[in-house]
Write an enzyme that holds these catalytic residues in place. Structure first.
Site, PDB file in Angstrom:
ATOM      1  N   HIS A 115       1.241   7.914 -11.286  1.00  0.00           N
ATOM      2  CA  HIS A 115       1.487   9.312 -10.917  1.00  0.00           C
ATOM      3  C   HIS A 115       1.682  10.189 -12.156  1.00  0.00           C
ATOM      4  CE1 HIS A 115       5.729   9.039 -12.011  1.00  0.00           C
ATOM      5  NE2 HIS A 115       5.708   7.842 -11.434  1.00  0.00           N
ATOM      6  N   GLU A 149       7.689   2.094  -6.543  1.00  0.00           N
ATOM      7  CA  GLU A 149       8.298   1.699  -7.808  1.00  0.00           C
ATOM      8  C   GLU A 149       9.426   0.704  -7.566  1.00  0.00           C
ATOM      9  OE1 GLU A 149       8.329   0.831 -10.796  1.00  0.00           O
ATOM     10  OE2 GLU A 149       8.059   2.769 -11.785  1.00  0.00           O
TER      11      GLU A 149
END
Length: 175
Positions: free
Chosen positions: A8, A79
């Site tokens: 990202h 994550e």
């Protein structure tokens, strides 16, 4: 199957060098990084996009999805859960040790690295049964570390410097 793994764009926690919060969204720079990545990848013929369910990955995926491919969200490529480290400076831990696959040290309520890698490996193993020829995955630095372990091996177990930078991309072949 060809896989393009993307991290990202920048979020405020990255800029401040803090552990991420689940609610982090892209900064202006992060949006610009995603727009630049969109230009680099627009000619790649992908069948689908797999994306972490965290906002920063979803926002990046929406920006880079110029060809309006289906986006499939999956919690297994979120994550590593930092637990009670969220929002705290990275310096509250020994980062080398935090990303050491062979450590026995546990920082607060953060997700165990071996369990985290196992979660990502399960995602990759399941992908092998999918009919796609080429996919894009939008995820996180930690996920890119787990991909590194899966495709390149554990090696010395030190993963701090084996992750992707914001909006960096790496190509893999999944067999």
């Amino acid at each position: 199957m060809k896989i393009y793994l993307v991290r990202h764009g920048e979020v405020i926690s990255n800029a401040l060098k803090h552990y991420n919060e689940d609610s982090d969204d892209l900064t202006e720079l992060g949006i610009k990084q995603a727009e630049e990545l969109r230009e680099k990848i627009k000619t790649i013929e992908i069948d689908a996009i797999f994306c972490s369910t965290l906002l920063r990955a979803k926002h990046t995926a929406s920006i880079i999805n110029e060809n309006h491919k289906p986006i499939i969200y999956d919690d297994r490529i979120k994550e590593r859960n930092v637990g009670d480290l969220a929002g705290r400076p990275l310096t509250v831990t020994n980062r080398d040790e935090y990303w050491n696959y062979n450590t026995s040290l546990q920082y607060g309520t953060s997700e165990n690295i071996k369990l985290f890698f196992k979660r990502v490996y399960q995602f990759l193993e399941e992908l092998k049964n999918q009919p796609y020829e080429c996919i894009l995955i939008v995820a996180h630095s930690g996920v890119s570390k787990a991909f590194s372990a899966y495709f390149e091996g554990i090696q010395d177990g030190m993963f701090l410097n084996r992750g992707l930078k914001n909006c960096e991309m790496k190509e893999y072949d999944l067999k």
